[in-house]
Design a protein around this motif. Structure first.
Motif: not given
Length: 222
Positions: A17-21, A73-85, A168-178
């Motif tokens: 979810y966090y990678r996609a979000r 030292t900032a740690v995260d498991a998502s390459a997608e969020t780290l790119a923005i950070a 909990a269920l979270r939904r992205l803008e494209d309607g996908s749910a995680y």
């Protein structure tokens, strides 16, 4: 304690979810005045010395920490969020690490361990283990500092009525749910849980619907 198969699946889905979000994650900070107010409270928190930021996400907190720290030292498991950070926090005293927080071993100890909106995503069964890892990451005299959702934020979640009681269920803008882990801690209950693990903590409500906390590891008092 190892995770149950349910929690393991839930954590994997939470990561997906966090990678996609990642591309849409920051929109909520632009839309909600209370989150902007919460970011401003960083100046009131005891951020000192060398800082370890856990689950840094897209780096909303990272540059604020860097302004007050010797290093971050900032740690995260998502390459997608780290790119923005990395684009957001460009100070020379910031270093990013991609790692699973439950597996990663820090190369040193830190004066401050900070985590924003992460504790509520830790399954209850892994709560003691998580805090043991935080204690092991702290230098002598160090402390943990955190912010997270307060219980009133539950109205914004689509909570699942399954056997876990923490999904909990979270939904992205494209309607996908995680499915994600979501635990809403009460301030006093959280202090009691930490006290049972030997920590000394102060947790309080801040910026309307959120919690902030400062915790000292076993053997020290706030």
């Amino acid at each position: 304690m190892g995770m149950s198969s349910y929690d393991a699946a839930l954590m994997a889905e939470q990561m997906a979810y966090y990678r996609a979000r990642a591309p849409e994650y920051d929109s909520v900070y632009a839309e909600r005045a209370d989150l902007q107010e919460l970011l401003a409270t960083t100046a009131e928190l005891p951020i000192v010395g060398h800082v370890l930021e856990l689950a840094c996400g897209t780096g909303q907190w990272t540059p604020l920490l860097a302004e007050r720290a010797r290093s971050v030292t900032a740690v995260d498991a998502s390459a997608e969020t780290l790119a923005i950070a990395r684009e957001r926090a460009t100070a020379r005293n910031v270093r990013f690490v991609r790692a699973d927080l439950f597996d990663w071993q820090p190369p040193r100890r830190y004066d401050t361990v900070f985590f924003g909106f992460w504790l509520s995503h830790v399954p209850p069964a892994r709560f003691p283990e998580f805090w043991r890892s935080v204690a092991a990451s702290l230098a002598p005299g160090g402390r943990a500092v955190f912010v997270d959702d307060g219980p009133t934020e539950a109205v914004h979640e689509e909570l699942l009525t399954d056997e876990s009681g923490h999904a909990a269920l979270r939904r992205l803008e494209d309607g996908s749910a995680y499915r994600i882990v979501k635990v809403f801690h009460e301030a006093q209950d959280l202090m009691d849980q930490l006290a049972a693990l030997g920590w000394s903590a102060q947790v309080w409500q801040t910026a309307r619907n959120f919690l902030a906390g400062v915790a000292l590891p076993p053997g020290r008092k706030v």
